[in-house]
Scaffold this motif. Structure first.
Motif, PDB file in Angstrom:
ATOM      1  N   THR A  48       0.853  -1.188   0.000  1.00  0.00           N
ATOM      2  CA  THR A  48       0.000   0.000   0.000  1.00  0.00           C
ATOM      3  C   THR A  48       0.887   1.234   0.000  1.00  0.00           C
ATOM      4  N   ILE A  49       0.541   2.200  -0.834  1.00  0.00           N
ATOM      5  CA  ILE A  49       1.314   3.440  -0.871  1.00  0.00           C
ATOM      6  C   ILE A  49       0.489   4.542  -0.204  1.00  0.00           C
ATOM      7  N   ASP A  50       1.083   5.147   0.812  1.00  0.00           N
ATOM      8  CA  ASP A  50       0.433   6.268   1.486  1.00  0.00           C
ATOM      9  C   ASP A  50       0.963   7.551   0.838  1.00  0.00           C
ATOM     10  N   GLU A  51       0.127   8.134  -0.022  1.00  0.00           N
ATOM     11  CA  GLU A  51       0.569   9.344  -0.737  1.00  0.00           C
ATOM     12  C   GLU A  51       0.627  10.549   0.190  1.00  0.00           C
ATOM     13  N   GLY A  52      -0.045  10.445   1.337  1.00  0.00           N
ATOM     14  CA  GLY A  52      -0.082  11.581   2.253  1.00  0.00           C
ATOM     15  C   GLY A  52      -1.171  12.557   1.839  1.00  0.00           C
ATOM     16  N   ILE A  53      -2.413  12.070   1.801  1.00  0.00           N
ATOM     17  CA  ILE A  53      -3.548  12.929   1.426  1.00  0.00           C
ATOM     18  C   ILE A  53      -4.511  12.913   2.608  1.00  0.00           C
ATOM     19  N   ASP A  54      -4.494  14.003   3.334  1.00  0.00           N
ATOM     20  CA  ASP A  54      -5.255  14.043   4.575  1.00  0.00           C
ATOM     21  C   ASP A  54      -6.760  13.962   4.313  1.00  0.00           C
ATOM     22  N   GLY A  55      -7.464  13.214   5.137  1.00  0.00           N
ATOM     23  CA  GLY A  55      -8.917  13.094   5.010  1.00  0.00           C
ATOM     24  C   GLY A  55      -9.315  12.098   3.945  1.00  0.00           C
ATOM     25  N   TYR A  56      -8.347  11.468   3.300  1.00  0.00           N
ATOM     26  CA  TYR A  56      -8.672  10.506   2.235  1.00  0.00           C
ATOM     27  C   TYR A  56      -7.873   9.233   2.433  1.00  0.00           C
ATOM     28  N   ARG A  57      -6.552   9.314   2.179  1.00  0.00           N
ATOM     29  CA  ARG A  57      -5.752   8.100   2.231  1.00  0.00           C
ATOM     30  C   ARG A  57      -5.599   7.543   3.653  1.00  0.00           C
ATOM     31  N   ASN A  58      -5.554   8.435   4.660  1.00  0.00           N
ATOM     32  CA  ASN A  58      -5.380   7.914   6.024  1.00  0.00           C
ATOM     33  C   ASN A  58      -6.520   6.966   6.428  1.00  0.00           C
ATOM     34  N   PHE A  59      -7.752   7.221   5.884  1.00  0.00           N
ATOM     35  CA  PHE A  59      -8.858   6.317   6.218  1.00  0.00           C
ATOM     36  C   PHE A  59      -8.710   4.985   5.489  1.00  0.00           C
TER      37      PHE A  59
END
Ligand code: SF4
Ligand code: ZN
Length: 316
Positions: free
Chosen positions: A85-96
Motif C-alpha cells: 500500500t502506498i500512502d501518498e499523504g492525502i489528509d482526510g482521504y488516504r489515512n482512512f
C-alpha cells in the motif's frame, strides 16, 4: 417474474449485455474468477515459487484483485503473496483507506507493506500539490504544467516497482478493470501517446522492472463493484481532494455511452490494442530500456519521469 440464471435455475442477480447472459451469484463469481485466471494465464502465467506483489490501495478494484489472488493462489505453499500500500499523504482521504487495507490483510492473513511518499521523496502529496510541476511540451520549447494525478501516478508506480523488486517479487498485480483499460487506451490515442503505453504493456521481465499483471482488465467496472459488494470488501466512497482528471471523465462518459448503444465496445478497444502491442513494440525495440541516471530505476529515457517531476539533479 424473476429472470433465471442461464446456467442454472436460481434467480439471476446480473445481466451482461455484452454476453447476453443472466447469471446468479454463484455463476457470476465463477465468471469473474474464470476471467481473472484466464487473463493471467494468457499473458503472465504464475510459476512455481512466484512472489506475487499486489498494489493494494484499499479501493474496490485492488481489494477484488487481492481477494482473487488469495482465492486462487492462497493455498499454494510455494507462492508468496504480499500486499503493498502506498500512502501518498492525502489528509482526510488516504489515512482512512490505509486503516481498511490493514484490516483486510489481517483478516486474510496476507503480508502487508505500507510505504509513503514522505519517506521516499521527503514530501507528501498534500505538500507536492502546492508546487507547480512542469514537464516538456512536445509542441514548443516551453514546459507545461501537469495535474496532480499525473505525477501522483508516476511517483506511486515508482515506489511500487521498487518495493516489489526489493521483496523479490516476480509479478506486480494492478487492479485495473476493463473500463480503466479502455479509458487509458482512448486517452493515450487522444494525447498521441500510444508509444509510452505500448512500451510498458510490452515490457517483459526487463532488468529491474517487475512485470505488471492486470487480472481484472477483462472485467467491467460495474461487475468488479458488484463482486466487491457481494464479498463485503472495502469500497472507497470518499473522493480524493486533488483529483480532477477532466479529460478522463469525458472519455469515461463517452465510452459508457458507446457501451450502452453498442455492448462490447470496451472489450473491442482492449482487444484491438492487444493485437497492436507486439507489432508496435517490435518497431520500437522495447527491450531498449535504460536506467535513470539519477535514481537507477528502469525507464526509457536518460532520466525517469519521477525524477523529472521532482526536478532532481544528477550528482556531479
Ligand atoms: Fe493521486 Fe489523483 Fe488518485 Fe488523488 S485521485 S490519489 S491525486 S492519482
Ligand atoms: Zn529516476
Amino acid at each position: 417474474m424473476t429472470t433465471k440464471c442461464r446456467k442454472c435455475s436460481t434467480p439471476a442477480i446480473i445481466y451482461q449485455p455484452y454476453s447476453g447472459l443472466h447469471l446468479c451469484k454463484k455463476h457470476f463469481f465463477e465468471d469473474v474468477e474464470r476471467k481473472a485466471k484466464l487473463t493471467m494465464r494468457q499473458r503472465y502465467p504464475v510459476k512455481k515459487n512466484d512472489v506475487i506483489a499486489v498494489a493494494f490501495s484499499g479501493g474496490k478494484d485492488s481489494s477484488v484483485a487481492l481477494l482473487l489472488m488469495h482465492k486462487i493462489f492462497g493455498d499454494r505453499p510455494d507462492i508468496r503473496i504480499v500486499a503493498i500500500t502506498i500512502d501518498e499523504g492525502i489528509d482526510g482521504y488516504r489515512n482512512f483507506s490505509i486503516e481498511r487495507t490493514r484490516e483486510m490483510t489481517a483478516q486474510l492473513g496476507i503480508e502487508h507493506i505500507v510505504k509513503s511518499f514522505k519517506d521516499e521523496y521527503g514530501k507528501s502529496m498534500d505538500e507536492l500539490v502546492t508546487e507547480k510541476k512542469m514537464v516538456e511540451n512536445r509542441y514548443s520549447d516551453d514546459k507545461k504544467e501537469v495535474g496532480p494525478c499525473s505525477y501522483c501516478g508516476v511517483l506511486r508506480k515508482k515506489i511500487l516497482n521498487k518495493t516489489a523488486r526489493d521483496i523479490g517479487a516476480t509479478k506486480l498485480i494492478i487492479g485495473h478493470n476493463l473500463d480503466d483499460e479502455a479509458q487509458t487506451i482512448m486517452l493515450n490515442h487522444f494525447r498521441g501517446d500510444v508509444e509510452r503505453m505500448v512500451r510498458f504493456s510490452a515490457a517483459n521481465e526487463l532488468d529491474g522492472f517487475i512485470v505488471r499483471v492486470k487480472p481484472l482488465r477483462k472485467i467491467p467496472e460495474k461487475e468488479v463493484a458488484l463482486y466487491a459488494y457481494l464479498n463485503d470488501l472495502p469500497m472507497e466512497l470518499t473522493a480524493c481532494p486533488h483529483s480532477f482528471g477532466a479529460l478522463r471523465k469525458e472519455v469515461r462518459r463517452l465510452l459508457n455511452g458507446f457501451e450502452v448503444n453498442h455492448p462490447g465496445t470496451k472489450y473491442s478497444l482492449v482487444r484491438g490494442f492487444d493485437t497492436m502491442v507486439p507489432l508496435i513494440s517490435e518497431a520500437l525495440n522495447v527491450s531498449d530500456m535504460k536506467n535513470c541516471q539519477i535514481c537507477g530505476e528502469p525507464c526509457n529515457d536518460d532520466v525517469c519521469q519521477a525524477c523529472k517531476m521532482l526536478e532532481k539533479k544528477a550528482v556531479e
